[in-house]
Design a protein around this motif. Sequence first.
Motif, PDB file in Angstrom:
ATOM      1  N   VAL A   1      35.264  41.031  37.015  1.00  0.00           N
ATOM      2  CA  VAL A   1      34.206  40.191  36.456  1.00  0.00           C
ATOM      3  C   VAL A   1      33.465  40.933  35.354  1.00  0.00           C
ATOM      4  N   TYR A   2      33.133  42.182  35.592  1.00  0.00           N
ATOM      5  CA  TYR A   2      32.399  42.972  34.605  1.00  0.00           C
ATOM      6  C   TYR A   2      33.212  43.116  33.318  1.00  0.00           C
ATOM      7  N   GLY A   3      34.498  43.412  33.449  1.00  0.00           N
ATOM      8  CA  GLY A   3      35.341  43.565  32.262  1.00  0.00           C
ATOM      9  C   GLY A   3      35.461  42.279  31.465  1.00  0.00           C
ATOM     10  N   LEU A   4      35.647  41.157  32.152  1.00  0.00           N
ATOM     11  CA  LEU A   4      35.774  39.878  31.450  1.00  0.00           C
ATOM     12  C   LEU A   4      34.457  39.468  30.793  1.00  0.00           C
ATOM     13  N   ILE A   5      33.353  39.673  31.478  1.00  0.00           N
ATOM     14  CA  ILE A   5      32.051  39.275  30.912  1.00  0.00           C
ATOM     15  C   ILE A   5      31.677  40.168  29.725  1.00  0.00           C
ATOM     16  N   VAL A   6      31.897  41.470  29.859  1.00  0.00           N
ATOM     17  CA  VAL A   6      31.557  42.370  28.757  1.00  0.00           C
ATOM     18  C   VAL A   6      32.440  42.083  27.542  1.00  0.00           C
ATOM     19  N   THR A   7      33.713  41.798  27.771  1.00  0.00           N
ATOM     20  CA  THR A   7      34.604  41.461  26.661  1.00  0.00           C
ATOM     21  C   THR A   7      34.160  40.177  25.982  1.00  0.00           C
TER      22      THR A   7
ATOM     23  N   SER B   1      36.702  34.111  43.376  1.00  0.00           N
ATOM     24  CA  SER B   1      35.464  34.887  43.269  1.00  0.00           C
ATOM     25  C   SER B   1      35.361  35.625  41.937  1.00  0.00           C
ATOM     26  N   VAL B   2      36.469  35.797  41.242  1.00  0.00           N
ATOM     27  CA  VAL B   2      36.440  36.365  39.898  1.00  0.00           C
ATOM     28  C   VAL B   2      36.244  35.264  38.866  1.00  0.00           C
ATOM     29  N   ALA B   3      36.892  34.123  39.069  1.00  0.00           N
ATOM     30  CA  ALA B   3      36.847  33.048  38.077  1.00  0.00           C
ATOM     31  C   ALA B   3      35.487  32.340  38.048  1.00  0.00           C
ATOM     32  N   PHE B   4      34.833  32.175  39.183  1.00  0.00           N
ATOM     33  CA  PHE B   4      33.573  31.427  39.215  1.00  0.00           C
ATOM     34  C   PHE B   4      32.489  32.058  38.349  1.00  0.00           C
ATOM     35  N   PRO B   5      32.191  33.366  38.462  1.00  0.00           N
ATOM     36  CA  PRO B   5      31.151  33.927  37.585  1.00  0.00           C
ATOM     37  C   PRO B   5      31.519  33.893  36.107  1.00  0.00           C
ATOM     38  N   VAL B   6      32.825  34.080  35.825  1.00  0.00           N
ATOM     39  CA  VAL B   6      33.259  34.081  34.421  1.00  0.00           C
ATOM     40  C   VAL B   6      33.130  32.688  33.835  1.00  0.00           C
ATOM     41  N   VAL B   7      33.606  31.682  34.540  1.00  0.00           N
ATOM     42  CA  VAL B   7      33.538  30.302  34.049  1.00  0.00           C
ATOM     43  C   VAL B   7      32.093  29.837  33.944  1.00  0.00           C
ATOM     44  N   SER B   8      31.277  30.149  34.939  1.00  0.00           N
ATOM     45  CA  SER B   8      29.864  29.730  34.867  1.00  0.00           C
ATOM     46  C   SER B   8      29.132  30.479  33.746  1.00  0.00           C
TER      47      SER B   8
END
Length: 146
Positions: free
Chosen positions: A69-75, A135-142
């Motif tokens: 999640v951190y890597g996807l959000i920071v990117t 659990s990884v996709a939900f924070p990224v999509v939201s």
Amino acid sequence: VGMSGDGGNDCGGLRAAHVGLALSDAEASMVAPLSSGRDGKSLMTVVDMIREGRACLSTNIATLRFYCVYGLIVTGLRSWLIIYAGVSMGEFVWCTNDIIFGVVMVSAMLRSRPQPQLSSIRPTASLLGARTLSSVAFPVVSGVLL
């Protein structure tokens, strides 16, 4: 295959088992992957082993989820800042964020201990299972939608 014994006459079985638990402090118990120093040498050590194993698995999967999640959000944030805001922060800023967030979060996760009682729900054993991916996709999509 699980095997528990005293480590004396069952050394071969303890060594060949996927999970071998020696309930003795004798030298022969060294062949087992796990050894118990619990007083009484009872089979309650198996429950302790399951609790510790579940806690370790949960901690590892939580750490994997955090870094995904951190890597996807920071990117995404970095791309958005460059494309839409025209801001390019230095590598030192991103490196500092990675070190601070990584060290703080992982040290907090590693300090977790097993619960005193076993839960009836097992942690997921699959890294790419539905629970882990959701659990990884939900924070990224939201985060993208907001």
